[in-house]
Write a protein that holds these residues in place. Structure first.
Motif, mmCIF file in Angstrom:
data_model
loop_
_atom_site.group_PDB
_atom_site.id
_atom_site.type_symbol
_atom_site.label_atom_id
_atom_site.label_comp_id
_atom_site.label_asym_id
_atom_site.label_seq_id
_atom_site.Cartn_x
_atom_site.Cartn_y
_atom_site.Cartn_z
ATOM 1 N N ASP A 392 0.857 -1.181 0.000
ATOM 2 C CA ASP A 392 0.000 0.000 0.000
ATOM 3 C C ASP A 392 0.895 1.234 0.000
ATOM 4 O O ASP A 392 2.133 1.141 0.079
ATOM 5 N N LEU A 393 0.269 2.397 -0.089
ATOM 6 C CA LEU A 393 1.022 3.639 -0.200
ATOM 7 C C LEU A 393 1.884 3.884 1.035
ATOM 8 O O LEU A 393 3.034 4.324 0.928
ATOM 9 N N ALA A 394 1.337 3.591 2.220
ATOM 10 C CA ALA A 394 2.095 3.831 3.452
ATOM 11 C C ALA A 394 3.379 3.002 3.496
ATOM 12 O O ALA A 394 4.453 3.507 3.847
ATOM 13 N N SER A 395 3.297 1.723 3.119
ATOM 14 C CA SER A 395 4.496 0.881 3.141
ATOM 15 C C SER A 395 5.476 1.278 2.047
ATOM 16 O O SER A 395 6.691 1.152 2.212
ATOM 17 N N ALA A 396 4.979 1.785 0.929
ATOM 18 C CA ALA A 396 5.867 2.269 -0.128
ATOM 19 C C ALA A 396 6.632 3.501 0.340
ATOM 20 O O ALA A 396 7.842 3.631 0.116
ATOM 21 N N LEU A 397 5.943 4.426 1.008
ATOM 22 C CA LEU A 397 6.602 5.625 1.516
ATOM 23 C C LEU A 397 7.603 5.278 2.608
ATOM 24 O O LEU A 397 8.662 5.910 2.728
ATOM 25 N N ASP A 398 7.280 4.255 3.402
ATOM 26 C CA ASP A 398 8.214 3.804 4.433
ATOM 27 C C ASP A 398 9.493 3.264 3.800
ATOM 28 O O ASP A 398 10.601 3.558 4.267
ATOM 29 N N LEU A 399 9.354 2.484 2.720
ATOM 30 C CA LEU A 399 10.532 1.969 2.017
ATOM 31 C C LEU A 399 11.347 3.120 1.428
ATOM 32 O O LEU A 399 12.579 3.112 1.500
ATOM 33 N N ALA A 400 10.671 4.122 0.873
ATOM 34 C CA ALA A 400 11.373 5.270 0.290
ATOM 35 C C ALA A 400 12.191 5.991 1.344
ATOM 36 O O ALA A 400 13.310 6.463 1.075
ATOM 37 N N ALA A 401 11.654 6.083 2.561
ATOM 38 C CA ALA A 401 12.371 6.762 3.635
ATOM 39 C C ALA A 401 13.558 5.946 4.129
ATOM 40 O O ALA A 401 14.589 6.496 4.535
ATOM 41 N N GLN A 406 16.365 0.851 -3.036
ATOM 42 C CA GLN A 406 15.414 -0.250 -3.072
ATOM 43 C C GLN A 406 14.021 0.250 -3.456
ATOM 44 O O GLN A 406 13.291 -0.423 -4.185
ATOM 45 N N PHE A 407 13.668 1.442 -2.976
ATOM 46 C CA PHE A 407 12.384 2.019 -3.359
ATOM 47 C C PHE A 407 12.320 2.250 -4.875
ATOM 48 O O PHE A 407 11.318 1.923 -5.526
ATOM 49 N N GLN A 408 13.379 2.818 -5.431
ATOM 50 C CA GLN A 408 13.404 3.080 -6.872
ATOM 51 C C GLN A 408 13.286 1.779 -7.661
ATOM 52 O O GLN A 408 12.531 1.697 -8.630
ATOM 53 N N TRP A 409 14.025 0.742 -7.225
ATOM 54 C CA TRP A 409 13.980 -0.536 -7.939
ATOM 55 C C TRP A 409 12.599 -1.173 -7.829
ATOM 56 O O TRP A 409 12.116 -1.769 -8.782
ATOM 57 N N TRP A 410 11.968 -1.047 -6.652
ATOM 58 C CA TRP A 410 10.615 -1.567 -6.498
ATOM 59 C C TRP A 410 9.655 -0.820 -7.414
ATOM 60 O O TRP A 410 8.811 -1.427 -8.083
ATOM 61 N N ALA A 411 9.734 0.512 -7.425
ATOM 62 C CA ALA A 411 8.823 1.308 -8.250
ATOM 63 C C ALA A 411 9.000 0.981 -9.726
ATOM 64 O O ALA A 411 8.021 0.882 -10.476
ATOM 65 N N VAL A 412 10.241 0.794 -10.151
ATOM 66 C CA VAL A 412 10.497 0.419 -11.541
ATOM 67 C C VAL A 412 9.867 -0.935 -11.850
ATOM 68 O O VAL A 412 9.280 -1.152 -12.914
ATOM 69 N N SER A 413 9.952 -1.856 -10.889
ATOM 70 C CA SER A 413 9.353 -3.177 -11.108
ATOM 71 C C SER A 413 7.835 -3.084 -11.210
ATOM 72 O O SER A 413 7.198 -3.885 -11.896
ATOM 73 N N MET A 414 7.232 -2.128 -10.530
ATOM 74 C CA MET A 414 5.778 -1.968 -10.576
ATOM 75 C C MET A 414 5.287 -1.613 -11.970
ATOM 76 O O MET A 414 4.146 -1.907 -12.331
ATOM 77 N N VAL A 415 6.138 -0.973 -12.764
ATOM 78 C CA VAL A 415 5.749 -0.630 -14.145
ATOM 79 C C VAL A 415 6.416 -1.569 -15.140
ATOM 80 O O VAL A 415 6.496 -1.277 -16.325
ATOM 81 N N GLU A 416 6.940 -2.717 -14.618
ATOM 82 C CA GLU A 416 7.544 -3.771 -15.437
ATOM 83 C C GLU A 416 8.740 -3.262 -16.235
ATOM 84 O O GLU A 416 8.943 -3.613 -17.395
ATOM 85 N N GLY A 417 9.540 -2.432 -15.556
ATOM 86 C CA GLY A 417 10.749 -1.918 -16.179
ATOM 87 C C GLY A 417 11.983 -2.656 -15.712
ATOM 88 O O GLY A 417 11.941 -3.485 -14.811
ATOM 89 N N VAL A 418 13.110 -2.335 -16.343
ATOM 90 C CA VAL A 418 14.417 -2.870 -15.976
ATOM 91 C C VAL A 418 15.188 -1.742 -15.309
ATOM 92 O O VAL A 418 15.410 -0.696 -15.925
ATOM 93 N N PRO A 419 15.607 -1.875 -14.038
ATOM 94 C CA PRO A 419 16.297 -0.778 -13.360
ATOM 95 C C PRO A 419 17.668 -0.498 -13.961
ATOM 96 O O PRO A 419 18.318 -1.371 -14.534
#
Length: 550
Positions: A392-401, A406-419
């Motif tokens: 959820d958004l709260a856990s994503a923001l927690d990872l970003a902090a 790791q947050f960037q790599w996770w976000a890239v994976s969410m749009v099926e990209g290659v970091p």
């Protein structure tokens, strides 16, 4: 519990999620060269900015507080033999990178021993840098009597080393939890040269066969020593070796007497008197032989190269065939296979392919997202869960902090990209990932991804992404943001215009997606997305340009 991926430190995941004696087979391929960077997941295709690399973590195995803590955990574990060995290694090696690595491995091997069933086995993949130390640790944790095999895998055909023997192999150390372990006798095809040298005979139908002696050395009484067919084995200090022949040629037959077997073989045309003095030999037909039993030198499974379709660019990726052989030999259908350093997930794919249940653990979102894509690509419709990633958004923001990479790599994976490497922003202009796509089904294009996890975003970020798109000649850009975009940002993105593919379909060139939208299921609008296939195609095209034989 099973068919799960865990984004976590494997020591934590093992303790919190894997029960005692619940796993049938452990395969682990941990980083083992203390002077290298580990888990470099991708090398980008030619044309990508600065041939950037992703480093999941750089040589973390230095002697520091974490290494000291791992050492103390082994001391408190109750595994006296393992700790005695580790303490002796510390005296010998000192407090250096190798000692930090061994301390980290020791406490994890203790946990892996705990989760194995009494019939379970563990295979540890390593190289000569640390294999001798790891074998001692395994002796300490499992017991020296639980050593099964030291398997040598020929991982490359040659290595140009000017002042030493060319290092061309890896080592796989196999141990069992108990004396009654799972073992399936497997066979590999005979080498062509072996067939040519030994199966030199053919019957009237053209079936190839070899001749094997029907006798064995040593005298025996009873039927095993009586003459038959004019041949007396005892006269030559030998006896009839019928039991061993029967087991190989007729494994389902039993109960016949020695002379009955000899007569059966003779009537079936399987015996001929060959060699000096008319010694009896049995014909062993090639088409009835199962093949070569598994040996502890594996030289028939080549390493992955550019021409292999399964190759993803993960430098320590192992061939699927190698993992299939290990899993088939030491587990059965429905058993649980665990890989605590699952990397690009080859062991997980092999387990799924062979009908095993599985658990995969890795400390990077890069690895977990890659495995998700591989599983969906190879086994459409398969069901598995992913634990530890933001839900959820709260856990994503927690990872970003906590960890922006790791947050960037996770976000890239969410749009099926290659970091791409988030630590080299100067080289890539702030680009965090790429989506490869084929607008015409042939030509590979890319969409650049920029991720922002902060609370404040502005129009200059959109302009920076647009500049990178122009520089990289990328037709599409994706801006992923935790915060809501401002009006000027939306207008600036719209002004970049539209991209039209070969089929006349139009797509916004610069698309803004919020994390909230991603959690609701929204994804970038990309023509003909096929990430893994596009990566492979790009690499094949680059190899062809370099003159490599595909």
């Amino acid at each position: 519990m099973t068919n799960r991926l865990y984004y976590a430190d494997n020591l934590v995941a093992l303790r919190e999620h894997v029960a005692d004696a619940s796993v049938d087979l452990v395969y682990l391929d941990p980083p083992f060269n203390s002077n290298a960077n580990y888990n470099i997941l991708f090398r980008s295709p030619a044309g990508h900015a600065a041939q950037s690399q992703i480093e999941a973590f750089e040589d973390t195995w230095h002697w520091n507080d974490a290494a000291e803590d791992a050492f103390e955990q082994v001391m408190r574990s109750g595994q006296t033999r393992a700790f005695d060995l580790l303490r002796a290694m510390r005296t010998f090696l000192g407090e250096n990178d190798m000692m930090a690595y061994l301390s980290m491995m020791a406490i994890r091997l203790i946990e892996l021993h705990r989760v194995l069933k009494p019939t379970g086995s563990l295979y540890l993949h390593c190289d000569p840098t640390a294999s001798h130390y790891l074998k001692m640790l395994l002796d300490g944790v499992f017991g020296a009597d639980r050593f099964l095999s030291e398997i040598v895998w020929k991982r490359t055909s040659s290595h140009n080393s000017a002042r030493r023997w060319g290092p061309i192999h890896d080592t796989i150390l196999a141990y069992t939890r108990g004396p009654n372990f799972c073992w399936n006798r497997l066979f590999t095809p005979y080498d062509a040269d072996y067939v040519r040298r030994f199966y030199r005979h053919a019957d009237a139908a053209g079936r190839l066969y070899r001749l094997s002696d029907l006798t064995a050395s040593g005298l025996r009484g009873g039927e095993s020593g009586l003459p038959w067919g004019g041949f007396d084995p005892s006269a030559h200090g030998r006896h009839w070796a019928i039991p061993s022949v029967v087991k190989q040629e007729f494994p389902t037959h039993e109960g016949l007497r020695t002379h009955d077997w000899l007569t059966l073989f003779a009537d079936g045309g399987l015996i001929e008197m060959a060699g000096d003095g008319g010694w009896p030999h049995v014909r062993r037909f090639l088409d009835r032989m199962p093949g070569q039993p598994l040996q502890d030198i594996i030289d028939d499974i080549p390493p992955l190269t550019q021409r292999h379709a399964e190759r993803l660019g993960y430098p320590t990726q192992k061939p699927l065939a190698l993992l299939e052989r290990i899993i088939a030999a030491s587990s059965n259908d429905g058993d649980v296979v665990l890989d605590p350093f699952c990397g690009c997930g080859t062991a997980i794919l092999a387990a799924e392919k062979l009908g095993r249940r599985w658990i995969g653990i890795d400390v990077t979102h890069l690895a977990i997202s890659l495995i998700e894509r591989r599983m969906k690509d190879a086994f459409p419709g398969t069901h598995f869960s992913v634990e530890g990633t933001p839900k959820d958004l709260a856990s994503a923001l927690d990872l970003a902090a906590r960890d922006k990479y790791q947050f960037q790599w996770w976000a890239v994976s969410m749009v099926e990209g290659v970091p791409v490497d988030g630590k080299k922003k100067g080289a890539d202009g702030g680009i965090d990932g790429v989506i490869y796509f084929k607008p015409d089904g042939k030509r590979t294009e890319k969409a650049l991804i920029s991720v922002k996890g902060g609370a404040h975003v502005g129009v200059q970020m959109i302009r920076d992404l647009h500049s990178a798109m122009e520089r990289e000649k990328a037709p599409i850009g994706i801006f992923v943001t935790a915060a809501l975009p401002t009006g000027p940002m939306l207008r600036e993105a719209a002004a970049v215009g539209r991209f039209t593919d070969e089929f006349g379909r139009g797509f916004a060139r610069l698309q803004i997606l919020t994390l909230a939208e991603l959690f609701r299921g929204k994804r970038p609008e990309i023509p003909f997305v096929d990430p893994l296939a596009a990566i492979r195609r790009a690499r094949r095209e680059e190899s062809a340009r370099q003159g490599e034989l595909l």
